[in-house]
Design a protein around this motif. Structure first.
Motif, PDB file in Angstrom:
ATOM      1  N   ALA A  20       0.843  -1.209   0.000  1.00 52.02           N
ATOM      2  CA  ALA A  20       0.000   0.000   0.000  1.00 52.02           C
ATOM      3  C   ALA A  20       0.877   1.258   0.000  1.00 52.02           C
ATOM      4  N   TYR A  21       1.932   1.251   0.805  1.00 54.00           N
ATOM      5  CA  TYR A  21       2.869   2.374   0.857  1.00 54.00           C
ATOM      6  C   TYR A  21       3.487   2.620  -0.521  1.00 54.00           C
ATOM      7  N   LEU A  22       3.915   1.541  -1.169  1.00 54.04           N
ATOM      8  CA  LEU A  22       4.553   1.666  -2.479  1.00 54.04           C
ATOM      9  C   LEU A  22       3.593   2.222  -3.527  1.00 54.04           C
ATOM     10  N   ILE A  23       2.321   1.892  -3.415  1.00 52.84           N
ATOM     11  CA  ILE A  23       1.322   2.424  -4.356  1.00 52.84           C
ATOM     12  C   ILE A  23       1.101   3.908  -4.120  1.00 52.84           C
ATOM     13  N   VAL A  24       0.780   4.297  -2.891  1.00 56.67           N
ATOM     14  CA  VAL A  24       0.419   5.705  -2.646  1.00 56.67           C
ATOM     15  C   VAL A  24       1.615   6.645  -2.751  1.00 56.67           C
ATOM     16  N   ASN A  25       2.821   6.089  -2.721  1.00 53.09           N
ATOM     17  CA  ASN A  25       4.014   6.910  -2.920  1.00 53.09           C
ATOM     18  C   ASN A  25       4.552   6.797  -4.347  1.00 53.09           C
ATOM     19  N   ARG A  26       3.737   6.252  -5.236  1.00 50.95           N
ATOM     20  CA  ARG A  26       3.976   6.188  -6.681  1.00 50.95           C
ATOM     21  C   ARG A  26       5.190   5.360  -7.107  1.00 50.95           C
ATOM     22  N   TYR A  27       5.519   4.354  -6.338  1.00 55.67           N
ATOM     23  CA  TYR A  27       6.549   3.410  -6.773  1.00 55.67           C
ATOM     24  C   TYR A  27       5.909   2.269  -7.551  1.00 55.67           C
ATOM     25  N   LYS A  28       4.809   1.756  -7.035  1.00 51.74           N
ATOM     26  CA  LYS A  28       4.161   0.564  -7.588  1.00 51.74           C
ATOM     27  C   LYS A  28       2.961   0.987  -8.432  1.00 51.74           C
ATOM     28  N   ILE A  45      -7.118   3.523  -1.076  1.00 54.07           N
ATOM     29  CA  ILE A  45      -6.167   2.465  -0.730  1.00 54.07           C
ATOM     30  C   ILE A  45      -6.191   2.278   0.780  1.00 54.07           C
ATOM     31  N   HIS A  46      -6.609   1.079   1.179  1.00 58.21           N
ATOM     32  CA  HIS A  46      -6.693   0.721   2.596  1.00 58.21           C
ATOM     33  C   HIS A  46      -5.500  -0.170   2.930  1.00 58.21           C
ATOM     34  N   ALA A  47      -4.749   0.205   3.951  1.00 56.37           N
ATOM     35  CA  ALA A  47      -3.634  -0.627   4.409  1.00 56.37           C
ATOM     36  C   ALA A  47      -4.182  -1.638   5.402  1.00 56.37           C
ATOM     37  N   GLY A  48      -4.021  -2.901   5.083  1.00 56.69           N
ATOM     38  CA  GLY A  48      -4.506  -3.951   5.967  1.00 56.69           C
ATOM     39  C   GLY A  48      -3.751  -3.967   7.295  1.00 56.69           C
ATOM     40  N   GLU A  72       6.982   2.169  11.524  1.00 54.75           N
ATOM     41  CA  GLU A  72       6.372   3.441  11.117  1.00 54.75           C
ATOM     42  C   GLU A  72       5.264   3.278  10.066  1.00 54.75           C
ATOM     43  N   PHE A  73       5.054   2.076   9.563  1.00 57.30           N
ATOM     44  CA  PHE A  73       4.008   1.871   8.562  1.00 57.30           C
ATOM     45  C   PHE A  73       2.628   1.968   9.208  1.00 57.30           C
ATOM     46  N   GLU A  74       1.726   2.657   8.518  1.00 54.04           N
ATOM     47  CA  GLU A  74       0.341   2.769   8.988  1.00 54.04           C
ATOM     48  C   GLU A  74      -0.408   1.498   8.619  1.00 54.04           C
ATOM     49  N   LEU A  75      -1.124   0.939   9.582  1.00 49.15           N
ATOM     50  CA  LEU A  75      -1.868  -0.303   9.393  1.00 49.15           C
ATOM     51  C   LEU A  75      -3.315  -0.112   9.816  1.00 49.15           C
ATOM     52  N   GLY A  76      -4.233  -0.796   9.105  1.00 49.21           N
ATOM     53  CA  GLY A  76      -5.631  -0.777   9.502  1.00 49.21           C
ATOM     54  C   GLY A  76      -6.363   0.518   9.207  1.00 49.21           C
ATOM     55  N   GLY A  77      -6.173   1.042   7.998  1.00 50.79           N
ATOM     56  CA  GLY A  77      -6.892   2.264   7.643  1.00 50.79           C
ATOM     57  C   GLY A  77      -6.569   2.755   6.242  1.00 50.79           C
ATOM     58  N   ILE A  78      -7.276   3.811   5.844  1.00 49.30           N
ATOM     59  CA  ILE A  78      -7.070   4.436   4.530  1.00 49.30           C
ATOM     60  C   ILE A  78      -5.762   5.219   4.556  1.00 49.30           C
ATOM     61  N   VAL A  79      -4.916   4.989   3.538  1.00 56.41           N
ATOM     62  CA  VAL A  79      -3.631   5.684   3.465  1.00 56.41           C
ATOM     63  C   VAL A  79      -3.485   6.526   2.199  1.00 56.41           C
ATOM     64  N   GLY A  80      -4.414   6.355   1.252  1.00 56.19           N
ATOM     65  CA  GLY A  80      -4.309   7.109   0.007  1.00 56.19           C
ATOM     66  C   GLY A  80      -5.368   6.702  -0.977  1.00 56.19           C
ATOM     67  N   GLU A  81      -5.131   7.083  -2.236  1.00 55.98           N
ATOM     68  CA  GLU A  81      -6.061   6.741  -3.300  1.00 55.98           C
ATOM     69  C   GLU A  81      -5.294   6.574  -4.600  1.00 55.98           C
ATOM     70  N   ALA A  82      -5.933   5.925  -5.541  1.00 61.19           N
ATOM     71  CA  ALA A  82      -5.378   5.752  -6.887  1.00 61.19           C
ATOM     72  C   ALA A  82      -6.548   5.560  -7.838  1.00 61.19           C
ATOM     73  N   LYS A 110      -2.919  10.118   1.417  1.00 63.08           N
ATOM     74  CA  LYS A 110      -3.950  10.893   2.097  1.00 63.08           C
ATOM     75  C   LYS A 110      -3.727  10.755   3.594  1.00 63.08           C
ATOM     76  N   ARG A 111      -4.333  11.656   4.333  1.00 61.31           N
ATOM     77  CA  ARG A 111      -4.269  11.574   5.791  1.00 61.31           C
ATOM     78  C   ARG A 111      -4.840  10.236   6.227  1.00 61.31           C
ATOM     79  N   PHE A 112      -4.160   9.579   7.165  1.00 59.97           N
ATOM     80  CA  PHE A 112      -4.571   8.257   7.639  1.00 59.97           C
ATOM     81  C   PHE A 112      -5.926   8.320   8.336  1.00 59.97           C
ATOM     82  N   ILE A 113      -6.812   7.416   7.944  1.00 65.91           N
ATOM     83  CA  ILE A 113      -8.131   7.287   8.571  1.00 65.91           C
ATOM     84  C   ILE A 113      -8.274   5.838   9.021  1.00 65.91           C
ATOM     85  N   PRO A 114      -8.267   5.579  10.339  1.00 63.03           N
ATOM     86  CA  PRO A 114      -8.434   4.204  10.809  1.00 63.03           C
ATOM     87  C   PRO A 114      -9.765   3.625  10.319  1.00 63.03           C
TER      88      PRO A 114
END
Length: 126
Positions: A20-28, A45-48, A72-82, A110-114
């Motif tokens: 999820a991190y790689l997607i929202v940071n435009r690597y993947k 994009i929801h991070a499991g 430091e990875f955010e888990l269990g919430g919305i982290v971005g969009e694509a 995007k701002r993390f939303i649990p």
């Protein structure tokens, strides 16, 4: 009388970290799935809640991308969009592993939303 403002719903897709991190940071640029979709458009994009430690070290070694520490990875919430623009069975993307790939464009953090995730696409009130 006050008007009741209707909330919009958006589609979301749960993806384990660090993917999820790689997607929202435009690597993947593609998300691998065992199922195809005809859906096209914006998806949150929801991070499991589960973190794929083996994938983390694979990305560090193979792709040489500087990733934050695991804690430091955010888990269990919305982290971005694509935006899903296609679903393919073949791709030249270095991230494609199939059997299906959701081709992604315009990804952003995007701002993390649990939020509790679900399998497949699921609706989220925004």
């Amino acid at each position: 009388m006050s008007e009741v403002k209707k909330k919009k719903t958006s589609k979301a897709l749960s993806i384990r970290q660090p993917w999820a991190y790689l997607i929202v940071n435009r690597y993947k640029d593609i998300e691998n799935r065992s199922w195809s979709t005809s859906f096209r458009g914006k998806v949150l994009i929801h991070a499991g809640k589960k973190f794929e430690t083996e994938a983390y070290y694979y990305v560090l070694k193979k792709h040489k991308i500087s990733l934050p520490p695991i804690e430091e990875f955010e888990l269990g919430g919305i982290v971005g969009e694509a935006e899903i623009v296609d679903c393919v069975e073949k791709s030249k993307s270095k991230w494609f592993g199939g059997p299906y790939g959701f081709v992604l464009k315009n990804a952003k953090r995007k701002r993390f939303i649990p939020l509790k995730g679900q399998l497949g696409f699921f609706n989220v009130e925004v």
